[in-house]
Design a protein around this motif. Structure first.
Motif, PDB file in Angstrom:
ATOM      1  N   ILE A   1       0.959  -0.898  -0.436  1.00 56.73           N
ATOM      2  CA  ILE A   1      -0.016   0.036  -0.147  1.00 56.73           C
ATOM      3  C   ILE A   1       0.919   1.513  -0.030  1.00 56.73           C
ATOM      4  O   ILE A   1       1.480   0.977   0.754  1.00 56.73           O
ATOM      5  CB  ILE A   1      -0.756   0.462   1.025  1.00 56.73           C
ATOM      6  CG1 ILE A   1      -1.949  -1.734   1.271  1.00 56.73           C
ATOM      7  CG2 ILE A   1      -1.556   1.210   1.155  1.00 56.73           C
ATOM      8  CD1 ILE A   1      -2.952  -1.060   2.135  1.00 56.73           C
TER       9      ILE A   1
ATOM     10  N   GLU B   1       1.026   5.256   1.071  1.00 53.65           N
ATOM     11  CA  GLU B   1       0.429   6.285   1.643  1.00 53.65           C
ATOM     12  C   GLU B   1       0.497   7.339   1.030  1.00 53.65           C
ATOM     13  O   GLU B   1       2.070   8.136   1.565  1.00 53.65           O
ATOM     14  CB  GLU B   1       0.179   6.146   3.071  1.00 53.65           C
ATOM     15  CG  GLU B   1      -0.136   4.735   3.699  1.00 53.65           C
ATOM     16  CD  GLU B   1      -0.359   4.897   5.058  1.00 53.65           C
ATOM     17  OE1 GLU B   1       0.732   5.505   5.450  1.00 53.65           O
ATOM     18  OE2 GLU B   1      -1.112   3.865   5.927  1.00 53.65           O
TER      19      GLU B   1
ATOM     20  N   TYR C   1      -7.486   6.855  -0.427  1.00 48.26           N
ATOM     21  CA  TYR C   1      -7.744   5.206  -0.354  1.00 48.26           C
ATOM     22  C   TYR C   1      -7.143   4.477  -1.419  1.00 48.26           C
ATOM     23  O   TYR C   1      -7.531   4.748  -3.095  1.00 48.26           O
ATOM     24  CB  TYR C   1      -9.812   5.007  -0.955  1.00 48.26           C
ATOM     25  CG  TYR C   1      -9.923   3.601  -0.824  1.00 48.26           C
ATOM     26  CD1 TYR C   1     -10.440   3.584   0.132  1.00 48.26           C
ATOM     27  CD2 TYR C   1      -9.638   2.862  -2.104  1.00 48.26           C
ATOM     28  CE1 TYR C   1     -10.917   2.298   0.492  1.00 48.26           C
ATOM     29  CE2 TYR C   1     -10.353   1.292  -1.660  1.00 48.26           C
ATOM     30  CZ  TYR C   1     -10.683   0.970  -0.478  1.00 48.26           C
ATOM     31  OH  TYR C   1     -12.148   0.619  -0.016  1.00 48.26           O
ATOM     32  N   TYR C   2      -6.092   3.807  -1.131  1.00 41.98           N
ATOM     33  CA  TYR C   2      -5.225   2.965  -1.964  1.00 41.98           C
ATOM     34  C   TYR C   2      -5.784   1.489  -2.285  1.00 41.98           C
ATOM     35  O   TYR C   2      -6.217   0.689  -1.458  1.00 41.98           O
ATOM     36  CB  TYR C   2      -3.894   2.481  -1.536  1.00 41.98           C
ATOM     37  CG  TYR C   2      -3.513   2.055  -2.419  1.00 41.98           C
ATOM     38  CD1 TYR C   2      -2.100   2.374  -3.282  1.00 41.98           C
ATOM     39  CD2 TYR C   2      -2.698   0.498  -2.677  1.00 41.98           C
ATOM     40  CE1 TYR C   2      -1.167   2.167  -4.077  1.00 41.98           C
ATOM     41  CE2 TYR C   2      -1.835  -0.248  -3.395  1.00 41.98           C
ATOM     42  CZ  TYR C   2      -1.116   0.750  -4.105  1.00 41.98           C
ATOM     43  OH  TYR C   2      -0.379   0.201  -4.923  1.00 41.98           O
TER      44      TYR C   2
ATOM     45  N   ASP D   1      -9.520  -1.128  -0.147  1.00 37.56           N
ATOM     46  CA  ASP D   1      -8.213  -1.064   1.106  1.00 37.56           C
ATOM     47  C   ASP D   1      -8.201  -1.705   2.437  1.00 37.56           C
ATOM     48  O   ASP D   1      -9.435  -0.980   3.180  1.00 37.56           O
ATOM     49  CB  ASP D   1      -8.055   0.581   0.859  1.00 37.56           C
ATOM     50  CG  ASP D   1      -6.907   1.337   1.583  1.00 37.56           C
ATOM     51  OD1 ASP D   1      -5.995   0.795   2.672  1.00 37.56           O
ATOM     52  OD2 ASP D   1      -6.287   2.495   1.476  1.00 37.56           O
TER      53      ASP D   1
ATOM     54  N   SER E   1      -6.064   7.650  -4.956  1.00 38.84           N
ATOM     55  CA  SER E   1      -4.652   7.933  -4.699  1.00 38.84           C
ATOM     56  C   SER E   1      -4.323   9.017  -5.896  1.00 38.84           C
ATOM     57  O   SER E   1      -2.976   9.339  -5.615  1.00 38.84           O
ATOM     58  CB  SER E   1      -3.429   6.749  -5.235  1.00 38.84           C
ATOM     59  OG  SER E   1      -3.860   5.813  -3.953  1.00 38.84           O
TER      60      SER E   1
END
Length: 843
Positions: free
Chosen positions: A93, A95, A121-122, A129, A199
């Motif tokens: 992930i 951030e 929100y990955y 996520d 993202s």
């Protein structure tokens, strides 16, 4: 002796109750502080541990070597893809996060400032996520869409499909809520907000396209965190590091513990003050109890009790009282801890849910403090009791303090007071860091010295009240004589109130003087009608200033834009301003030069910096900007700096091309018509009623600072009220004992014509005189300490000057008199109800 000691405790229940209450209040404060800080610390730690449950290894920029120039390195998309290919990686992930201010339906900022955050929100391999399970709606997929945390949605009433107003760095955004999610984020649990973007949008807002602040890895089955970290370290580029989730959770716990320790230390200081005041009362109580039992103790010595046994019996009494007070104090402390948590929640300072934590430290501290403090305070009276000779059994009167003992006491007090005063005065010529220790030790020695000298000071100071007491006739005369009859007892009683008022007065003087200094600074240096900044003091987008420059109602605009640079080989902050308008917005006293030539490579510097580096008007300074480019700056002016403006000032057009990310600390504006409600409304509308932006005139700036000081001062007043309450108990205790000792005398006075009203008046006046004596000494010491600390503050704040708030000091003195009146109510009634015949027969 044990049975005798226990019988004495039970025989003097009423007398020892005041002592137990004094100890109980101090113990309650200590245990309450420990329970409260342990509770919220554990709640935050558990919340943070849950927040790291999805992290096995985190890739971060290594900021240990970051020199502060420019923006720290971030992590690339390529690194994320390489980490995802490692055999020990199950999922990855990226951030990207930062400040994001959300407006509620009334256009007000939601959350607690620093906790109003935004992130990405990955979308993982399964299209979700794992950090943010959706409760309603879907994930944001493009610019203009957001997801909102469940608690914020519940608090604001926002639902999926509604549009919200928000801001990241200044300009207002209109975004649509497409999803609501759950989260274990500690900031949200503490009352903050979390807004999620897709993202790509989050990278544009918080980092840069294709860059992340952190990359989170989840281990594959059969791979440990340390094994995955070892694999990652082989592909890490320079200035990045890999940290296990366990280490992150541990670091977070340590950070929370550190934050809590500061609060805990502050609260324990006030508990210590209350206990310090309580020591005087305990010592006073046991001294009077020993004096009243002179004949009894002497008889015990006559029938064979040793000095050690007599001492032990008094200390056993103290231990019993201390244990009783410790138990009550612990129970009260648990209530205080629970009450403080409820208070924080009611003030919207939300803390995560969790049980009330009553740790072993709180229990041990309660009994250690309660028993040890009581026994320590009773030790000197116990020793004095042991020295009573058996022959004293023949008489109920024991020898008074000798002249030699008073000379020794006064000599010790003079040395302590003189030494403490000298250290405090020495500290006034030092800087803030150096002065702390010396002035702290000096203040302690001076307070102890004045306490030791209080019996000597009591006679002349109480004598000064004689003209006022004459108004009350024979009651006033008797009250004055009773006040100085036992100067040691009067001193111990007055000193308890003195300490509380010393602290209250000192802080009031410092706060009043500091507030006046800030007001003067804002009035003297700021010509601008308004300053505009972010509510959380993060950088403001340059578009805000550019937009205001186009407004015809605004006559002058200047951003305050800072960058880090090396000037003559030293790291310095260079501030950029609008060279053409700055003279209309700031008033600075120039030692040489002016703002007139502030353009191109010309700069002005503050006097202290110029003096430190040997710069003068005309000096050429080599500079290396944060982008690595070099240039030469010409000093065209030396000005007197202050807390608002200091350092190197250059034109924004000079430093902006070298900044990796342009942002303003604030924007100063001047408008046609000056400071009016209409102009402020125009600014708010021009900026889209932005929830993240703060618009203030000079008065607003001063009021904002005043509000912080007032809030802090009120909290300190509340905490120090504990010491004053203990002092009131001390006055009640002393008067009750005094009435008991003078039963025969009061009976005689009643027999020769002094009526009950006059007896009550006599006791009340005695109480007021003692309270005012302590009040005068406390206020005097407080003003001295306030002046001394102000001298240190003044060395770094040119507008600081001593301001004595006479109105508040008179209120403090009046409150001391009220304390005296209230404390005398029960003893005065008791004295008036004494039976004349029984009192005359009393020994």
């Amino acid at each position: 002796m044990l049975r005798t000691a226990l019988r004495n405790v039970l025989a003097h229940k009423a007398r020892l109750l005041m002592t137990a209450l004094a100890v109980m209040l101090g113990v309650a404060f200590v245990s309450g502080t420990l329970v409260f800080t342990s509770t919220i610390s554990q709640a935050f730690q558990k919340s943070s541990e849950e927040g790291f449950s999805h992290v096995d290894v985190a890739l971060q920029a290594d900021r240990d070597g970051y020199d502060g120039l420019g923006q720290p390195e971030r992590l690339s998309q390529k690194l994320l893809e390489d980490a995802a290919k490692l055999p020990g990686t199950a999922s990855v992930i990226g951030e990207a996060s930062g400040f994001a201010a959300l407006a509620d339906k009334d256009d007000k900022l939601v959350g607690e400032g620093w906790a109003t955050t935004g992130g990405n929100y990955y979308v993982g391999q399964n299209g979700e996520d794992p950090r943010y399970p959706l409760k309603d709606g879907r994930a944001p997929q493009k610019s203009g869409e957001i997801a909102l945390d469940y608690k914020t949605a519940e608090r604001t009433g926002y639902k999926v499909g509604e549009k919200v107003r928000m801001s990241v760095d200044g300009p207002v955004r209109q975004d649509k809520i497409v999803g609501i999610f759950n989260t274990d984020d500690g900031n949200v649990a503490a009352g903050g907000t979390l807004v999620l973007f897709d993202s790509k949008t989050a990278q544009q807002l918080f980092t840069a396209p294709g860059e992340y602040e952190q990359i989170i890895l989840k281990t594959a089955e059969g791979t440990s965190q340390s094994e995955l970290r070892s694999q990652v370290e082989k592909i890490l580029p320079k200035d990045t590091k890999a940290v296990t989730g366990e280490k992150l959770a541990e670091d977070q716990s340590e950070a929370i513990a550190t934050q809590m320790s500061g609060m805990q230390t502050g609260l324990l200081v006030f508990a210590g003050i209350a206990l310090f005041v309580g020591i005087f009362i305990i010592a006073n109580t046991f001294t009077m109890l020993v004096a009243q039992r002179t004949k009894e103790l002497a008889l015990m010595r006559a029938i064979g009790a040793s000095r050690r046994q007599v001492t032990r019996s008094v200390l056993i009494e103290a231990a019993v009282v201390g244990t009783f007070a410790a138990v009550l104090g612990l129970l009260a402390g648990i209530g205080i801890g629970a009450g403080l948590r409820s208070l924080m929640n009611s003030l919207e300072m939300t803390i995560p849910d969790g049980p009330l934590v009553i740790g072993s430290s709180a229990v041990i501290a309660s009994f250690a403090v309660g028993v040890l403090v009581t026994m320590l305070a009773a030790w000197l009276p116990a020793r004095r009791a042991a020295k009573i000779p058996p022959v004293a059994a023949m008489s109920s009167i024991h020898a008074a303090a000798t002249t030699r003992s008073l000379v020794v006491r006064n000599s010790i007090g003079s040395v302590l007071a003189a030494g403490g005063g000298a250290l405090v005065l020495a500290g006034t010529g030092m800087g803030m860091d150096d002065a702390k220790g010396i002035m702290g030790i000096g203040a302690l020695l001076l307070v102890v010295g004045v306490f030791v000298l209080t019996p000597l000071l009591s006679r002349p100071l109480i004598a000064a009240a004689t003209p006022l007491l004459r108004v009350f006739g024979i009651s006033g005369k008797l009250a004055r004589q009773n006040s100085v009859r036992n100067p040691r007892r009067t001193a111990a009683t007055a000193s308890a109130l003195m300490i509380g008022l010393t602290l209250i007065t000192g802080m009031t003087v410092i706060a009043s003087s500091f507030q006046e200094a800030i007001n003067k600074m804002a009035a003297d240096s700021l010509k601008a009608d308004y300053t505009i900044s972010m509510a959380n003091m993060s950088p403001l987008a340059p578009e805000v200033g550019q937009k205001l420059e186009q407004d015809p109602a605004i006559t002058a605009v200047s951003p305050l834009r800072t960058t880090q640079a090396e000037v003559e080989g030293k790291k310095e902050t260079v501030a950029g301003v609008n060279g053409g308008d700055i003279e209309k917005l700031l008033t600075l006293n120039f030692e040489s030069g002016s703002f007139d030539e502030l353009n191109g490579n010309n700069v002005v510097v503050d006097r202290d910096m110029a003096k430190k580096n040997g710069w003068k008007e005309g000096t050429t300074l080599p500079v290396t900007y944060e982008d690595g480019r070099s240039a030469k700056l010409n000093v065209t002016g030396i000005y007197e700096g202050n807390q608002m403006i200091q350092g190197v000032l250059a034109d924004t057009r000079t430093i902006e091309p070298h900044m990796k990310q342009v942002g303003d600390t604030q924007v100063m504006v001047k408008m046609e018509g000056g400071i009016t409600e209409a102009n402020k409304t125009k600014l708010e509308e021009a900026l889209g009623k932005n929830p993240a932006v703060l618009i203030q005139d000079p008065e607003d700036i001063s009021e904002g600072i005043a509000m912080l000081f007032t809030m802090l001062l009120n909290i300190l007043y509340g905490l120090l009220a504990m010491a004053v309450i203990v002092a009131v108990l001390g006055v009640v205790n002393t008067l009750a004992m005094s009435v008991f000792e003078r039963s025969q005398e009061i009976g005689m006075l009643r027999a020769i014509g002094l009526d009950r009203r006059a007896v009550k008046r006599m006791v009340r006046l005695e109480s007021v005189v003692i309270a005012l004596f302590g009040g005068v000494m406390g206020i005097g010491l407080g003003v001295f300490f306030g002046w001394a600390v102000g001298e240190v503050i003044g060395s770094g704040l040119s507008t600081y000057a001593l301001l004595i708030p006479w109105d508040r000091l008179l209120i403090f003195l009046a409150l001391a008199a009220v304390v005296g009146v209230l404390a005398a109510m029960w003893p005065a009634r008791r004295a008036a109800k004494l039976n004349m015949l029984e009192s005359i027969k009393a020994e």
